[in-house]
Design a protein around this motif. Structure first.
Motif, mmCIF file in Angstrom:
data_model
loop_
_atom_site.group_PDB
_atom_site.id
_atom_site.type_symbol
_atom_site.label_atom_id
_atom_site.label_comp_id
_atom_site.label_asym_id
_atom_site.label_seq_id
_atom_site.Cartn_x
_atom_site.Cartn_y
_atom_site.Cartn_z
ATOM 1 N N HIS A 27 -11.291 8.616 -1.932
ATOM 2 C CA HIS A 27 -10.335 9.230 -2.859
ATOM 3 C C HIS A 27 -10.066 8.268 -4.019
ATOM 4 C CE1 HIS A 27 -7.035 11.703 -4.221
ATOM 5 N NE2 HIS A 27 -6.137 10.760 -3.991
ATOM 6 N N ASN A 28 -9.498 7.121 -3.687
ATOM 7 C CA ASN A 28 -9.283 6.023 -4.644
ATOM 8 C C ASN A 28 -8.537 6.445 -5.910
ATOM 9 O OD1 ASN A 28 -9.493 3.295 -4.965
ATOM 10 N ND2 ASN A 28 -11.495 3.323 -5.941
ATOM 11 N N PHE A 32 -0.216 4.604 -6.764
ATOM 12 C CA PHE A 32 0.440 3.356 -6.379
ATOM 13 C C PHE A 32 -0.536 2.345 -5.770
ATOM 14 C CE2 PHE A 32 0.423 6.248 -2.827
ATOM 15 C CZ PHE A 32 -0.021 5.459 -1.779
ATOM 16 N N CYS A 33 -1.795 2.739 -5.565
ATOM 17 C CA CYS A 33 -2.698 1.952 -4.726
ATOM 18 C C CYS A 33 -3.667 1.139 -5.563
ATOM 19 C CB CYS A 33 -3.468 2.883 -3.798
ATOM 20 S SG CYS A 33 -4.637 2.001 -2.742
ATOM 21 N N TYR A 36 -8.507 -0.736 -3.410
ATOM 22 C CA TYR A 36 -9.972 -0.662 -3.567
ATOM 23 C C TYR A 36 -10.363 -0.303 -4.996
ATOM 24 C CZ TYR A 36 -9.501 -0.470 1.482
ATOM 25 O OH TYR A 36 -9.179 -0.750 2.774
HETATM 26 S S1 SF4 Z 1 -3.595 4.907 -0.604
HETATM 27 FE FE1 SF4 Z 1 -5.393 3.862 -1.481
HETATM 28 S S2 SF4 Z 1 -6.814 3.703 0.237
HETATM 29 FE FE2 SF4 Z 1 -5.303 5.269 0.816
HETATM 30 S S3 SF4 Z 1 -6.170 7.246 0.140
HETATM 31 FE FE3 SF4 Z 1 -4.908 6.478 -1.557
HETATM 32 S S4 SF4 Z 1 -6.338 5.347 -2.879
HETATM 33 FE FE4 SF4 Z 1 -7.331 5.587 -0.886
#
Ligand code: SF4
Length: 298
Positions: A27-28, A32-33, A36
């Motif tokens: 997904h990436n 907030f993430c 990766y």
């Molecule tokens: S939080 Fe980060 S690792 Fe988890 S689905 Fe979302 S983008 Fe991917």
């Protein structure tokens, strides 16, 4: 063992063998993430997985649990996951459980028959980033699923006899929606009766889309008071048969863990004590360090 990029794992997988079978996250796109953002999603060659298992068999031949890496290995086609499970059982015959991170989209793309075959192959203990039961918050985070889809897919998992942990982010509705977020998230959790809940609070590192929105004021973060109020409301609304509530992530206002419903009143009392302890800071927004750890709690 071969590894690409930083390896993340839940705290309760500290004794598991970490086996990389994918890189990155399919997904990436969560706002907030950053985990990766510079690691493209790939499936590791099976020859590499097999070589890592040969190595693991030399130094951890008695291991009982394997945790697959990286962000959402459950995205892989069922046949590939079954092949990896077969290799694991062949090289490490004492393994009982093969766990991993998974998303609602990953589950949605598998048939009921595939879910059952994967469970029969020892795959269980999925760690699922549902984050919230409030659609406005899910849209803001760009999670790619709705609350209704979470309930539908998690009930399919339950029917296929899986245990799972739900990752929940307190504060993801921001200061405007903390109450709605707690109420809707409790409804979702009650509907699916997970084995474990793991909570953290919303935080964003420079480089994330959400970080820019926080800096510009487009997204207003919760204060200590709002985070504690949300936690208290969520806990008070949870009606669970037997579930471990685990909030050891450094981004929490307070570390807390216990069984629900057995320890519910103790946990509610602990939240109220923390509110009293933080009296002079309640209207401040937490200052954050690495992994969202709170720096101005004392
Ligand atoms: S939080 Fe980060 S690792 Fe988890 S689905 Fe979302 S983008 Fe991917």
């Amino acid at each position: 063992m071969n590894t690409t990029g930083i390896v993340y794992r839940p705290p309760f997988e500290a004794n598991s063998l970490l086996l990389q079978v994918t890189t990155g996250c399919s997904h990436n796109k969560c706002t907030f993430c950053y985990m990766y953002h510079d690691v493209p999603f790939t499936m590791c060659p099976l020859e590499q997985v097999e070589a890592d298992l040969d190595e693991a068999a030399l130094f951890r031949p008695d291991v009982k649990r394997v945790f697959l890496e990286h962000g959402d290995p459950f995205t892989m086609p069922a046949e590939r996951l079954l092949k990896i499970a077969e290799l694991i059982h062949q090289k490490l015959p004492k393994v009982e459980t093969i766990a991993m991170y998974a998303s609602i989209q990953n589950i949605r793309r598998k048939t009921d028959a595939e879910l059952r075959r994967l469970r029969d192959a020892g795959i269980n203990g999925l760690d699922i980033g549902v984050e919230s039961g409030l659609d406005e918050a899910l849209t803001m985070m760009n999670k790619g699923h709705t609350a209704k889809e979470s309930i539908e897919q998690l009930l399919r998992l339950k029917k296929a006899r899986y245990d799972f942990t739900l990752n929940i982010i307190l504060g993801c509705g921001g200061a405007e929606l903390w109450r709605e977020n707690a109420e809707a998230t409790a409804v979702m959790i009650n509907a699916v009766q997970p084995r474990q809940i793991f909570t953290g609070t919303l935080h964003a590192e420079p480089g994330c889309r959400l970080y820019g929105e926080m800096q510009s004021g487009a997204f207003r973060e919760c204060t200590f008071r709002e985070l504690l109020d949300e936690q208290e409301l969520l806990l008070s609304r949870l009606e669970l048969d037997e579930c471990y509530y685990f909030s050891s992530h450094p981004s929490n206002v307070m570390p807390m863990q216990g069984w629900l419903p057995k320890h519910k009143q103790d946990m509610l009392e602990a939240v109220r004590e923390m509110r009293a302890y933080l009296t002079y800071r309640l209207d401040e927004i937490p200052a954050r360090g690495g992994e969202g750890s709170i720096l101005n709690r004392e």
